[in-house]
Write a protein that holds these residues in place. Structure first.
Motif, PDB file in Angstrom:
ATOM      1  N   ASP A  29       0.535   3.040  -3.483  1.00 25.78           N
ATOM      2  CA  ASP A  29      -0.484   2.916  -2.365  1.00 25.78           C
ATOM      3  C   ASP A  29      -1.386   1.524  -2.672  1.00 25.78           C
ATOM      4  O   ASP A  29      -1.449   1.095  -3.589  1.00 25.78           O
ATOM      5  CB  ASP A  29      -1.610   4.169  -2.723  1.00 25.78           C
ATOM      6  CG  ASP A  29      -0.854   5.460  -2.450  1.00 25.78           C
ATOM      7  OD1 ASP A  29      -0.104   5.462  -1.524  1.00 25.78           O
ATOM      8  OD2 ASP A  29      -1.213   6.531  -2.735  1.00 25.78           O
ATOM      9  N   GLN A  30      -1.690   1.171  -1.445  1.00 20.65           N
ATOM     10  CA  GLN A  30      -2.545  -0.167  -1.659  1.00 20.65           C
ATOM     11  C   GLN A  30      -3.645  -0.330  -2.473  1.00 20.65           C
ATOM     12  O   GLN A  30      -3.936  -1.175  -3.292  1.00 20.65           O
ATOM     13  CB  GLN A  30      -2.704  -0.677  -0.123  1.00 20.65           C
ATOM     14  CG  GLN A  30      -1.658  -0.966   0.769  1.00 20.65           C
ATOM     15  CD  GLN A  30      -2.244  -1.361   2.238  1.00 20.65           C
ATOM     16  OE1 GLN A  30      -3.435  -1.469   2.552  1.00 20.65           O
ATOM     17  NE2 GLN A  30      -1.221  -1.698   2.908  1.00 20.65           N
ATOM     18  N   ASP A  44      -0.068   2.958   4.570  1.00 16.97           N
ATOM     19  CA  ASP A  44      -0.879   2.245   3.677  1.00 16.97           C
ATOM     20  C   ASP A  44      -0.349   1.880   2.336  1.00 16.97           C
ATOM     21  O   ASP A  44      -1.183   1.943   1.207  1.00 16.97           O
ATOM     22  CB  ASP A  44      -2.337   2.707   3.711  1.00 16.97           C
ATOM     23  CG  ASP A  44      -2.982   2.636   5.046  1.00 16.97           C
ATOM     24  OD1 ASP A  44      -3.005   1.728   5.718  1.00 16.97           O
ATOM     25  OD2 ASP A  44      -3.622   3.782   5.205  1.00 16.97           O
ATOM     26  N   THR A  69       2.326  -0.719  -0.463  1.00 13.18           N
ATOM     27  CA  THR A  69       2.680  -1.977  -0.661  1.00 13.18           C
ATOM     28  C   THR A  69       3.538  -1.990  -1.718  1.00 13.18           C
ATOM     29  O   THR A  69       4.135  -1.008  -2.387  1.00 13.18           O
ATOM     30  CB  THR A  69       1.358  -2.932  -0.874  1.00 13.18           C
ATOM     31  OG1 THR A  69       1.832  -4.281  -1.120  1.00 13.18           O
ATOM     32  CG2 THR A  69       0.680  -2.633  -2.271  1.00 13.18           C
TER      33      THR A  69
END
Length: 585
Positions: free
Chosen positions: A233-234, A261, A263
């Protein structure tokens, strides 16, 4: 061979010693650079071995791990494209030995644990005090069971306990971590971790977990991933993970999922650009891939396929707005063809991951989508039921369609599977609002051949005709070609056969050496101080500092040159300082 090496060997200064009675010597050992040719696997033509040129330097692992090094990325991708199986001394292990690794092995972790991941390891001494451990996460497999487990793992995003990391990839990384720590007997080794696609995602998390488990590795860890899906998760991806370098192509849909969302830990570098695209066809041709024939259509269709992919991802996020919704349990009540009421319990994650485990097969092993799609006429009534069920919000019709499709699909699949008709129903529910035009008006009566109708109502099916363009940037072949294009030009003296004779120089000037490099003249220094003063007047250096000539009439003697090439704007150059000698007899 030399032509290929010149093109791909970034960070290389090879000196040539011309002696009449001695063989030509490329003194790579003095610069710490190794280079030559190796074999790598193609995924465009699965199982095909390609010849490619490599270069490598131990010096790279004495730099700051946060520093971008496209040359290191290239050889890392070559290892990812070669370490795909337990091949003894060939291919992957063979390349590691060429790079100077004394010990190596292949760990078939998934034979014992389907939630794990296979990897190749190797170990070498950089010096008496420094050890380097290379870990190549398996990124492709020829074995169906391994491929199936890997595909399943890709889509298991959530676990029983909520966590910020992709659950399937995290489990695989954790299964490897103890063995990595065991390889480092001193607790002071440097680690080089790499992988592509799923292998890249596991490498990303493995590097992060290794830094946490052994904090001292943070300044000694070099991780490189290629086309990796998202891993975390970002809002949880912060921290000092600059030693993790993620290379991605923005047009590869794999690098954009899961779409909620998320990364990757570390730095992100985009490979596809106007500069690399201009050299892509040339590099693919040099590699012998065969993919160069797709380049023109790939460039022409890129904007169109990208817009369709964007729309599909946005529609998917609308249908499943966040990670928790992906594994949320649903219950639908439907009426069967027998008039009985049935409760269908499902979640998208289970359905998709089970279906994914059936995909990586050719005829006779797993599900062959080619065989299924080639019989679209037989599928038409069932697909029409899917359209009808979604557009009219009729779950009972959708269930009947799922049962029919499931029965048909199982005829085209072999082996055991956990995949059920309810799972297929869940997938049809998931994909319907993503693929079907909700404003499409169905005819009152289904046509005898609804093929055209189905493609009209589901414009996203058009992507099926562009799969080669969609998957273009994900292949081993195109990734290595792009990294060749990214790496700065070669720094190498052009080898001239034979020795220089004074009698030849009586009639004409002669090229002593050419330095093939992308560096500009301000970053190339040629020092002739080691040559006797009376001989220096015969040396001619070109304005761009890339060609050294001996003038007509050059006398017998030893001509000594010290050539220094610095990186300048090219951050991947190793600054090299090399002495070479030309004897004129």
């Amino acid at each position: 061979m030399l032509k290929r090496i010149r093109r791909i060997t970034s960070v290389l200064l090879a000196a040539v010693l011309f002696l009449g009675l001695f063989p030509r010597e490329i003194r790579a050992a003095e610069t710490g650079v190794l280079y030559g040719e190796t074999t790598v696997y193609s995924t465009f033509r699965p199982g095909t071995l390609l010849e490619d040129g490599y270069f490598y330097s131990d010096e790279w692992f004495l730099r700051d791990p946060a520093e971008r090094n496209d040359a290191l990325a290239l050889v890392s991708m070559q290892l990812a494209a070669s370490c795909v199986t337990e091949d003894g001394e060939d291919v992957g292990i063979g390349l590691l030995k060429q790079l100077g690794f004394e010990e190596s092995g292949f760990v078939n972790r998934m034979a014992e644990d389907p939630d794990g991941c296979n990897f190749t390891w190797a170990r070498k001494q950089l010096s008496e005090e420094e050890t380097l451990i290379a870990v190549v996460i398996q990124s492709y497999s020829f074995e169906r069971t391994t491929r199936a487990a890997g595909w399943t793992q890709n889509f298991v995003v959530n676990g029983e306990n909520e966590g910020p990391e992709h659950y399937g990839f995290s489990l695989a990384a954790e299964s490897i971590l103890p063995e990595l720590l065991a390889l480092d007997s001193t607790g002071k080794a440097r680690f080089w971790i790499m992988g592509q696609s799923r292998g890249g995602a596991v490498a990303n998390l493995l590097a992060k977990k290794l830094m946490e488990e052994a904090p001292g590795t943070r300044g000694r860890l070099y991780a490189l991933t290629f086309e990796a899906p998202f891993t975390v998760d970002q809002d949880a991806a912060g921290g000092e993970y600059a030693g993790i370098h993620n290379y991605v192509c923005s047009d590869d849909p794999v690098t954009r999922i899961p779409p909620w969302d998320m990364t990757r830990y570390g730095q992100q570098f985009v490979m596809n650009s106007r500069e690399t695209d201009q050299r892509l066809m040339e590099e693919l041709h040099a590699l012998g891939s065969g993919m160069e024939g797709l380049c023109e259509e790939y460039f022409e269709e890129s904007e169109k396929t990208a817009s369709i992919e964007d729309a599909l991802l946005e529609a998917l996020k609308t249908q499943v707005p966040d990670r928790s919704a992906y594994s949320e349990v649903h219950e639908d009540i439907v009426m069967t063809e027998d008039g009985e009421t049935k409760v269908l319990c499902y979640d998208y994650q289970t359905a998709v991951s089970r279906f994914a485990g059936m995909l990586p097969g050719s005829p006779g092993e797993g599900l062959s989508l080619d065989a299924v799609l080639s019989d679209i006429v037989t599928l038409t009534p069932m697909l029409y039921g899917w359209l009808y069920g979604y557009l009219l919000q009729d779950n009972s019709t959708l269930w009947a369609s799922a049962e029919g499709l499931y029965s048909y699909l199982m005829k085209n699949a072999e082996g055991t599977t956990e995949f059920t008709a309810v799972d297929l129903y869940a997938i049809l529910k998931l994909l319907a609002p993503v693929l079907i035009d909700k404003n499409y008006e169905l005819p009152e009566e289904p046509p005898k051949d609804a093929t055209g109708l189905i493609f009209a109502a589901t414009p996203a099916f058009e992507l099926l005709g562009h799969m080669e363009q969609i998957t273009f940037s994900h292949h081993f072949d195109s990734l290595m070609a792009r990294l060749h294009a990214l790496s700065p030009g070669a720094v190498v003296t052009r080898i001239k056969e034979g020795s220089l004779k004074a009698k030849d120089l009586k009639k004409k000037k002669c090229v002593a050496a050419e330095i093939i490099t992308a560096a500009d003249k301000d970053n190339i220094l040629i020092d002739t101080a080691g040559t006797k003063k009376k001989l220096r007047k015969y040396i001619k250096i070109s304005k761009d500092h890339k060609t050294i000539r001996l003038k007509k009439g050059a006398k017998k003697g030893t001509y000594t040159f010290v050539v220094s090439v610095s990186g300048g704007s090219f951050t991947t150059y190793t600054d090299l300082n090399e002495t070479f000698i030309i004897n004129v007899e």
